[in-house]
Design a protein around this motif. Structure first.
Motif, PDB file in Angstrom:
ATOM      1  N   TYR A 141       0.821  -1.209   0.000  1.00  0.00           N
ATOM      2  CA  TYR A 141       0.000   0.000   0.000  1.00  0.00           C
ATOM      3  C   TYR A 141       0.860   1.267   0.000  1.00  0.00           C
ATOM      4  O   TYR A 141       0.566   2.242  -0.703  1.00  0.00           O
ATOM      5  N   ALA A 145       0.906   3.945  -3.030  1.00  0.00           N
ATOM      6  CA  ALA A 145       0.488   5.305  -2.685  1.00  0.00           C
ATOM      7  C   ALA A 145       1.600   6.317  -2.945  1.00  0.00           C
ATOM      8  O   ALA A 145       1.334   7.465  -3.336  1.00  0.00           O
ATOM      9  N   VAL A 152      -5.421   7.420  -2.821  1.00  0.00           N
ATOM     10  CA  VAL A 152      -5.767   5.997  -2.745  1.00  0.00           C
ATOM     11  C   VAL A 152      -6.833   5.752  -1.676  1.00  0.00           C
ATOM     12  O   VAL A 152      -6.715   6.218  -0.536  1.00  0.00           O
ATOM     13  N   ILE A 154      -8.447   2.601   0.280  1.00  0.00           N
ATOM     14  CA  ILE A 154      -8.255   1.175   0.572  1.00  0.00           C
ATOM     15  C   ILE A 154      -9.584   0.446   0.411  1.00  0.00           C
ATOM     16  O   ILE A 154     -10.631   0.902   0.886  1.00  0.00           O
ATOM     17  N   ILE A 180      -3.031   8.162   1.223  1.00  0.00           N
ATOM     18  CA  ILE A 180      -4.092   7.180   1.503  1.00  0.00           C
ATOM     19  C   ILE A 180      -5.177   7.912   2.280  1.00  0.00           C
ATOM     20  O   ILE A 180      -4.949   8.354   3.407  1.00  0.00           O
TER      21      ILE A 180
END
Length: 354
Positions: A141, A145, A152, A154, A180
């Motif tokens: 992740y 990102a 982003v 999730i 994120i």
């Protein structure tokens, strides 16, 4: 003892609050089922006119794993044109950027940006689930990102990731990344939503439910919206729960939530039923009269006659509600600013009931 609140900075660009539709893919009635871009254009505008606050393409409902990279870009270009033609060039379009490798996901994010997407929706890798330990998960992740031009979101959906389920500790750790911005909880865990909203403000890390059958509890728990397959069929009704809640009309919101939850039961059974419902209840309105337009892509099969009848009965409880709600267009502005044409703006970084 009070909960320790996060002190991470607010993010630069947040996914606007509200109800999003994970849009289905529509195909030409041929053996190879080419993407029908004209049908996608029509359906997109229908959803926006239904009052939805944003759209998601190439997620689970969009059959992302069955689409080529070029098809994904063609769809995104088409729907960006569709919303721009409605006078909404900044309308939120979320694109699935989920790949099994870090490199693939980064490339999908770059492709989606080029094609007009606003945000990226990212599942954890899951091809060899036993190899996706904590270190690999966090690294995936963070690396995506770091290089994604898109903020982003999730995507936590253990049902399509070999049981990989990000817990609240995982999500809290990843929330500190500056690119994120949110999570979609298709795991349906409202307790997880509460834990996250008790720590983060929506400007730090926003929480969305993964369907509309628990939208009211999500909002009450501090979440800011949901992403719901049922919106492919009934955009007005699903968006209306959120709008009523924001207006402080909680009893009305809860009454509508009860009907929506019953209708959404059909979507929980299979994607084929969601697509059949869209074809049955929406297809004729858009002059999309061939049922094959709404079939899943091979190797998956359309719903059989018995399940079609059941879906009409289950989803049919919302027909009267949908017809009663006047159409509107949401999406003027992003980052928490919503305005419906002909109506008053909703402007809050996080929805709060009056």
């Amino acid at each position: 003892m009070p909960i320790t609140k996060s002190n991470i900075p607010e993010k630069g660009k947040m996914l606007p609050p509200g109800v999003y539709c994970p849009v289905i893919s529509l195909y030409k009635p041929t053996k190879t089922q080419e993407i029908d871009l004209d049908a996608m254009y029509k359906h997109c505008q229908y959803l926006v006119k239904g009052g939805l606050h944003g759209l998601v393409y190439q997620g689970t409902n969009g059959e992302a794993v069955l689409l080529s990279s070029s098809e994904k870009m063609d769809v995104l270009r088409t729907v960006r044109k569709a919303v721009t033609d409605l006078g909404l060039p900044e309308y939120p379009i979320v694109a699935g950027i989920s790949g099994q490798s870090t490199n693939e996901s980064i490339q999908l994010a770059k492709d989606a940006t080029e094609a007009g997407a606003s945000f990226g929706l990212l599942l954890p890798p899951s091809f060899w689930a036993k190899s996706v330990g904590e270190e690999a998960l966090y690294g995936f992740y963070r690396d995506v990102a770091d290089e994604s031009p898109l903020p982003v979101v999730i995507y936590n959906f253990p049902g399509v990731t070999s049981g990989i389920d990000l817990n609240s500790d995982d999500l809290s750790t990843l929330a500190s990344h500056p690119n994120i911005v949110a999570v979609k909880l298709t795991c349906g865990n409202v307790g997880k939503a509460v834990r996250l909203t008790s720590i983060f403000t929506p400007a730090q890390f926003s929480v969305y439910g993964g369907s509309s059958d628990f939208l009211f509890p999500t909002l009450e728990a501090g979440g800011v919206g949901c992403v719901t397959g049922l919106a492919n069929v009934f955009p007005r009704s699903t968006a209306r729960i959120y709008d009523l809640w924001v207006e402080g009309r909680k009893e009305e919101a809860m009454r509508l939530q009860e009907v929506v939850a019953n209708a959404e039961w059909a979507c929980k059974k299979s994607l084929a039923l969601t697509k059949f419902g869209a074809g049955y209840f929406v297809g004729k309105k858009l002059a999309l009269n061939d049922p094959k337009t709404f079939w899943p892509r091979r190797p998956y099969l359309p719903a059989n006659g018995k399940m079609q009848e059941w879906t009409v009965e289950v989803m049919g409880v919302l027909v009267e509600e949908e017809d009663r709600i006047s159409g509107k267009v949401c999406g003027r502005g992003v980052n928490g600013i919503k305005e419906s044409l002909g109506g008053s703006p909703i402007t809050e970084e996080r929805p709060r009931a009056k």
